[in-house]
Structures are given as C-alpha cells and as structure tokens.
Design an enzyme around this catalytic site. Structure first.
Site, PDB file in Angstrom:
ATOM      1  N   GLU A 223      31.022  66.636  15.971  1.00 11.95           N
ATOM      2  CA  GLU A 223      31.191  66.000  14.882  1.00 11.95           C
ATOM      3  C   GLU A 223      32.424  65.493  14.799  1.00 11.95           C
ATOM      4  O   GLU A 223      33.656  65.748  15.101  1.00 11.95           O
ATOM      5  CB  GLU A 223      31.425  67.322  13.827  1.00 11.95           C
ATOM      6  CG  GLU A 223      31.324  67.343  12.281  1.00 11.95           C
ATOM      7  CD  GLU A 223      31.793  68.312  11.549  1.00 11.95           C
ATOM      8  OE1 GLU A 223      31.927  67.977  10.331  1.00 11.95           O
ATOM      9  OE2 GLU A 223      31.597  69.443  12.170  1.00 11.95           O
ATOM     10  N   ARG A 443      32.475  79.783  25.778  1.00  9.05           N
ATOM     11  CA  ARG A 443      33.802  78.785  25.298  1.00  9.05           C
ATOM     12  C   ARG A 443      34.898  78.933  25.652  1.00  9.05           C
ATOM     13  O   ARG A 443      35.521  80.144  26.352  1.00  9.05           O
ATOM     14  CB  ARG A 443      33.860  79.117  23.739  1.00  9.05           C
ATOM     15  CG  ARG A 443      34.821  78.304  22.917  1.00  9.05           C
ATOM     16  CD  ARG A 443      34.828  78.775  21.514  1.00  9.05           C
ATOM     17  NE  ARG A 443      35.822  78.104  20.670  1.00  9.05           N
ATOM     18  CZ  ARG A 443      35.981  77.917  19.511  1.00  9.05           C
ATOM     19  NH1 ARG A 443      35.175  78.491  18.685  1.00  9.05           N
ATOM     20  NH2 ARG A 443      37.029  77.256  18.770  1.00  9.05           N
ATOM     21  N   LYS A 453      39.136  73.067  14.298  1.00  9.66           N
ATOM     22  CA  LYS A 453      39.481  71.910  13.581  1.00  9.66           C
ATOM     23  C   LYS A 453      39.960  72.091  12.343  1.00  9.66           C
ATOM     24  O   LYS A 453      40.921  71.273  11.770  1.00  9.66           O
ATOM     25  CB  LYS A 453      38.391  70.834  13.630  1.00  9.66           C
ATOM     26  CG  LYS A 453      38.173  70.251  15.355  1.00  9.66           C
ATOM     27  CD  LYS A 453      37.325  69.071  15.208  1.00  9.66           C
ATOM     28  CE  LYS A 453      35.691  69.429  14.887  1.00  9.66           C
ATOM     29  NZ  LYS A 453      34.745  68.520  15.234  1.00  9.66           N
TER      30      LYS A 453
END
Length: 725
Positions: A223, A443, A453
C-alpha cells in the site's frame, strides 16, 4: 589482448559490459569480488585497471568507432564529465532529478557530446537500462520525451545492446543486481557463516500447493502509504523467490484503495526501494486500474443478493459483528440497496452514512466472515484518479478480485492475515472468479521496533525523526542510511527461511552479518574526539612529510590515502590519561615512541605530552596501540552520530500504547576531527574509524566550517565509544 572483468556478484558493471559488447571487445566476466568492490579489468600480462570510469575510458580509447572517446581536449573532458555523472542513476533518490536534467540537456541534441555516439552516451544509457522497471515505466509514459527519444534511438541503432540486456536480465529489465538465486545464496552465503549452526538456519525447501512449473504467478502488493520497511522486504524476497523457483511471474502491484493515506511520493520511493533490493517483476499495476470493474462487481453482488448497503454506525456494527447480530438492513430488497448504492457513489449526505457489506455468514465462528465491509465513502481525491470516485473498495474486497483477474496463482501473505484466508476464498466464490491459493509466512518482527506505518507516520508528523529515511526507522531507506548493506539484509532474511513460526528477532544478528560483509572491504581512517592532547616528539621530523598508505591493508580495491608525519601530533585525551612517564607506546602506521613527560592541570587532567620516537622498538612489547593525527590545518571537522531504538519496550503488545514507551533520547552527536583524506568521502560510503567502529558518510565534506556527518553502524556486539547524554 585477452581481458577478464572481475566484479562483485551483487552489482555487475553493466555499463562496462554493454560498452565492451558495442565496441567488439570480448570479456570474460568473473563475479568473484566482495560486495561493494569496484570492477577490475585484468590483462594476460598481469596488469589491471580498477574502477568503472577507468575501464570505460580504456575501452573508449581502443574502440574503432569514430570519436567514441578520443577527441579534442574539450570534447574529451566533456565525455569525462558525463562518465563521472553516470553513477547518479543508481541512486534511487536522485533518479528523477537526473532524468529531468538529461532530458532538458537533450532537447536540441542527438548525442551527449558533439555529433557522434561516445562512451558517455553508453554510460548514461546503461544507467537508465539498469534502473529496470522504474525506467521501463517511464519509457511507456509521455514523461521525459527527449530522454526516451535518445534512449530508443541508440537501442534501435545498436541492437547488440538489446541482446546484452536480454542475456543478463531478460524481460524483467536490468537492475543493480540480478535477482538473487535464493537457494544458491542460502547455501553459499549463509551456511558458510562459521559461527552459525546449520540447525539455526531457515529453509526454503517448501512446496507451494498445486504449483506447476512455468505457471506460478505471485504478487507483491504494498500500500503506498509509507516507505518500505524490512518486513515488506521479506515479503518481496519471498514472492520473488517462489516466482523464480517455479520459472513463473512476479507482479508488482500498488494496493491504492485508501486516498487519505496514500501519495505519489510513496509510490516513487517504494519503486526505488524495490530497485535497490534487486526485486524485479512485471508492472507496476495498481488496484485503482480496476476501479471500474470493481464497481461493476459490487453491483453484480448487490443484484444477486450477496451484498447490501448498511447505514449502521461503525461502533454499533463492530459490536453486532462480535455478537453475531444481523444488521436491520441485511434483508433489504435489491432495489433498496441499489438506491442507497447510488447515493454512496454520489457521496450525498445520505450516502456518506452508508457502506457496502458482503452478505456472508453472521453466525460463522470465524468472525471475518460476518458480513465484512466491501466499500466505504471517501470524498478525498485519489493520488492517481483524482476526484472521479467518492467510494473506495476495502482490501478484503479488492485484493481477491485483482489477484484472480491478474492471473495470480499463489497469494503470499504474512500469518497475521491467516484468519482472513477463509474470507478470501468465500469472496472469490461469491464473485464467481478463479480460485487463488493463499500461502502464509511468518512476519518479520524485531525487538524495540515499530513496523506499523500508522505509528511510524506519527514520528514523521510530529518531527521526532527527519523523515521516512531516518536511520532510526526500520524502513529500507532508514536501515541502509544507517549502514546496512542490501546483501546483509538478504542473507538475514534467507536465514529465517519460509517458516510460518513467529519469531521476535534481535537486531544484533543482522548487524553481525553486515559487519562480515563490510569489514573485508571498507577503508580505514582516523578520528579523534575533541578532548585531544598534543604530543611533542623531540626527535620528530623537522619538516612534515607524506607517505601514501593503503586505506585497507588487505584489500587493494579500497585505494590509498596520504598520511602526514609531523613533529607534533594529536592523541585522544582518553588515551593520554593512561600514560605513565617512561612508558613505550605504539603509534599506528608509524612505530614506537617513549613518553618522557606528562603535563597535567590542577584537576589532574593531561594537557600536554612530551616524548621521543623509538622506531626501532618492537610493537609486540607495547600495551597501548594508539591512533593519532598530525598537527596540520587540513584536518576535517566531524560530527559522529549514533542512534538508538525509538521505544524502550522490547516487545510491544497490541494493547500497549506506544506513546507511553517512547525513548526520550534516540540520537546524539559527538564532535571529532578526522584525517585530511576524509575530505574525499562520498555520501553513502562506508568506512571504519580505527578503534572507534564502522560509520557511513551521511553528509560529505563541503567546507571547513561544516562538519562531515558520519552515522555509526552497529557491529552486533561492540559497545559505543561515543558519549551519550
């Protein structure tokens, strides 16, 4: 004359290879040099030439093409100037500026210098081709028309260049390194780490479900709401690995469905970071490319009774989903839903109160199936499509659709999305689209580190850091600015393998790998802190003299430095405090000296030393091996910067408020002076300050009043020698 080109495996010197092919000089390439090493051209006579610019000039001189390098003095100097400029295209941050500059320069020109092709043209051309997908995207656009015209003209006139590109990279374009064969790197790069046990290494010996050779397609869909961090880097490497392993495709796609957080700045920097990491794929594509089809799909689901418009307030909706309570709007008619959908599209006051939800299963044990939101209203302009749309799809709705439409066979996602896999398959089923396999991986989490973020954006917005490339940030640009090498990051990620097990990683292991890469090749320099003390050598040289010494005693590629020897020299105050009168010490790169007299002030602090050289003394007998600097005006002012973690808690839980565990002091500077050779340091150059550690040049020398800024690079174990506040 037979020639061989040795170079670092991770950065093949494409401009040299392309130039040699163009002028018909056969080269035997040998990628055996350490990472960061300059290329070396070896002759059968045993002689060598080092450095890209030097080799290009040599090839230019022996070329039979007219005016390829040998011209009048001014023209040749202009060619040299372009050769020095060419490396700017390998710097992600300056790529667009360089394109603009060269595009303007070529507005009325066919070639960079004069009226014939020169080695300068090939150097710049290679820099663009070496930018891979970033440049290919520009070629397809209307941006930089003069630059694209010039690039295409050379490619058309000299088809051998196309053959070279195809040979080294193929359809993925050329990059700084070719995509690494991860299995080979795992075997040759990680397993040869002598202090790592094989059982600790991760493994990529895992098969994707229903994977067919030549038919696998993966995707990396960031994104554009921030810069890439090292967690994203793991996802990118894994997607590339499996695409290469099955001789398939990798799609780079931007999941740009939230205009409130996204921008073109993030798109550009993500592309730059992928280029830096050597991630090459098709695209980039954008979810926003599919907005019209996604709207059509939403209306199809509404008409089929598989989606409905809901005006339930958000908090109430969340509670109802948790409790399995159906919305009062769940069973509205198709006509009612289509009417409210039109209100959403127009972003009317009524429409802004609504969202579109999928009609899945409100009683499902897996709560992600309890009628997830598919569309929301958002009047904020989109960075690509402007104000055309007032509604935007959620990730849960758009991702499975675009994956299936683009031909993705395997969607790799971090295990935090595991509970949503069932939802992903159900959405595809309701849409009537081809199934995509979802495959989870763990992860990448680090101690004392935020990867959200949203939280990182808080630090940027509140001026707690310099920007997304701040060396305190876990972004790709931040860690590289702190001195991490791309090769170290690759090796570290590979050591984790493709496991689904969740681990909280220590930074020390990553920095230890990094040290093993930089130590064999980075140059050595000398710096002293401000509290230095003068040592007067009674039998020292009456007139200063200079010796040329290697910057790295075991690696010629680091080049040389000029060391000045004087009668009076500077020593670190901390070293001076250890001296006893009559003690023999070793001055590094000079020899032994005997301390005859130690002068102290009223507080007992050493303020001056007197001694004499004893060069015939043995360095094996001395306890203190000292760095020193000559008393000359050419010494360089330095600012040594060290940074720390942004938070003080080792592992941040979901319920923790990160604002309550902020580290009050995360950056400090120490003033110092360095040897005169440090005037020549380039931005991004990694070096070792003897007895002080490794550093990366962040701000190079501009003028004497402005210090050179060096950022300290952790080595995985050594404690800081700099003073913390």
């Amino acid at each position: 004359m037979e020639m061989s080109l040795a170079h670092a495996q991770d950065i093949p010197p494409f401009s040299i290879i392309a130039t040699a092919a163009l002028v018909g000089v056969p080269l035997k390439t040998d990628p055996n040099l350490p990472s960061g090493s300059p290329p070396a051209l070896s002759f059968s006579t045993g002689e060598e030439l080092h450095g890209t610019g030097v080799v290009l000039r040599y090839l230019g001189r022996i070329a039979t093409l007219p005016d390829f390098y040998n011209r009048d003095a001014l023209s040749t100097a202009q060619i040299d100037e372009w050769l020095e400029y060419a490396p700017i295209f390998s710097s992600g941050a300056d790529f667009e500026k360089a394109c603009t500059y060269v595009d303007n320069y070529l507005s009325l020109r066919t070639f960079l210098v004069g009226y014939n092709l020169s080695v300068a043209d090939i150097a710049i051309w290679s820099g663009l081709a070496g930018a891979g997908q970033r440049w290919e995207g520009i070629r397809k656009s209307k941006k930089y028309q003069n630059l694209v015209r010039w690039f295409n003209s050379i490619l058309s006139e000299y088809p051998i260049l196309s053959e070279v590109v195809d040979k080294y990279v193929g359809r993925r374009g050329i990059g700084k390194p070719k995509p690494v064969n991860l299995k080979e790197s795992e075997l040759n790069g990680i397993k040869n780490e002598s202090n790592e046990k094989a059982k600790e290494e991760g493994s990529f010996d895992i098969d994707l479900p229903d994977a067919e050779m030549g038919k696998v397609c993966t995707r990396f869909p960031p994104e554009p709401s921030g810069y890439l961090h090292i967690g994203h880097a793991k996802a990118a490497f894994l997607n590339q690995y499996f695409a290469q392993r099955y001789k398939g495709r990798l799609i780079i796609r931007f999941d740009d469905t939230n205009p409130a957080k996204e921008s073109s700045e993030f798109v550009e920097n993500i592309l730059s970071d992928l280029d830096t990491l050597g991630i090459k794929g098709e695209g980039p594509t954008y979810t926003s490319d599919y907005f019209p089809q996604l709207v059509e799909m939403a209306e199809k689901l509404i008409s089929e009774g598989k989606a409905y418009v809901d005006d339930t307030p958000r908090e109430q909706m969340q509670k109802e989903r948790m409790d399995g309570i159906e919305s009062i709007n769940r069973n509205n008619s198709v006509e009612q839903n289509m009417c409210l959908w039109k209100e959403m599209i127009a972003a009317t006051e009524r429409g802004m109160q609504c969202c579109l939800r999928g009609k899945l299963d409100m009683q499902a044990v897996n709560k992600t199936l309890r009628d997830p939101v598919y569309y929301r209203c958002n009047p904020i302009p989109h960075h690509r499509v402007g104000s055309k749309y007032k509604i935007y799809p959620t990730y849960d709705f758009a991702c499975p659709y675009v994956d299936s439409i683009e031909g993705v066979t395997h969607a790799l996602r971090s295990s935090e999305y595991h509970d949503r896999n069932e939802q992903y398959y159900r959405v595809l089923e309701d849409m009537g689209l081809r199934k995509v396999h979802v495959w989870d991986f763990s992860r990448l989490n680090f101690v004392y580190t935020l990867l959200s973020k949203r939280k990182l954006q808080w630090f940027v917005d509140n001026g707690k850091v310099e920007g997304w490339d701040d060396p305190r940030f876990p972004t790709v640009q931040g860690t590289l600015r702190r001195g991490l090498t791309v090769e170290a990051l690759k090796q570290f990620i590979l050591s984790q393998g493709a496991s689904k097990n969740l681990n909280l990683m220590e930074w020390d292991k990553l920095w230890t790998i990094n040290k093993k890469i930089i130590d064999p090749v980075c140059p050595r320099h000398t710096a002293l802190f401000e509290n230095r003390v003068l040592l007067c050598l009674t039998n020292g040289p009456e007139e200063a003299f200079v010796r040329i010494l290697p910057r790295h005693k075991k690696y010629e590629g680091a080049g040389n430095k000029a060391t000045t020897y004087t009668k009076r020299i500077w020593l670190d105050g901390a070293d001076a405090a250890l001296f006893s009168e009559g003690e023999e010490v070793t001055l590094m790169d000079w020899g032994n000296a005997i301390i005859k007299n130690v002068e102290k002030d009223t507080n007992g602090v050493v303020v001056r030393l007197h001694g004499m050289l004893h060069l015939e003394g043995s360095v094996k007998t001395t306890k203190l091996k000292l760095t020193w600097l000559p008393e000359i005006s050419e010494l360089v002012n330095l600012s040594l910067v060290e940074v720390d973690h942004l938070i003080t808690k080792k592992k941040l839980e979901e319920t923790d408020n990160f604002l309550e565990v902020l580290n009050p002091c995360t950056r400090w500077e120490t003033a110092a002076v360095g040897d005169a050779n440090m005037r020549n340091l380039k931005k991004g150059e990694i070096l070792q300050l003897e007895r002080k550690g490794y550093f990366r040049c962040d701000v190079p020398y501009l003028r004497q009043s402005k210090p050179v800024v060096l950022i300290a690079i952790p080595d995985g174990r050594q404690q800081s020698v700099m003073k913390r506040p």
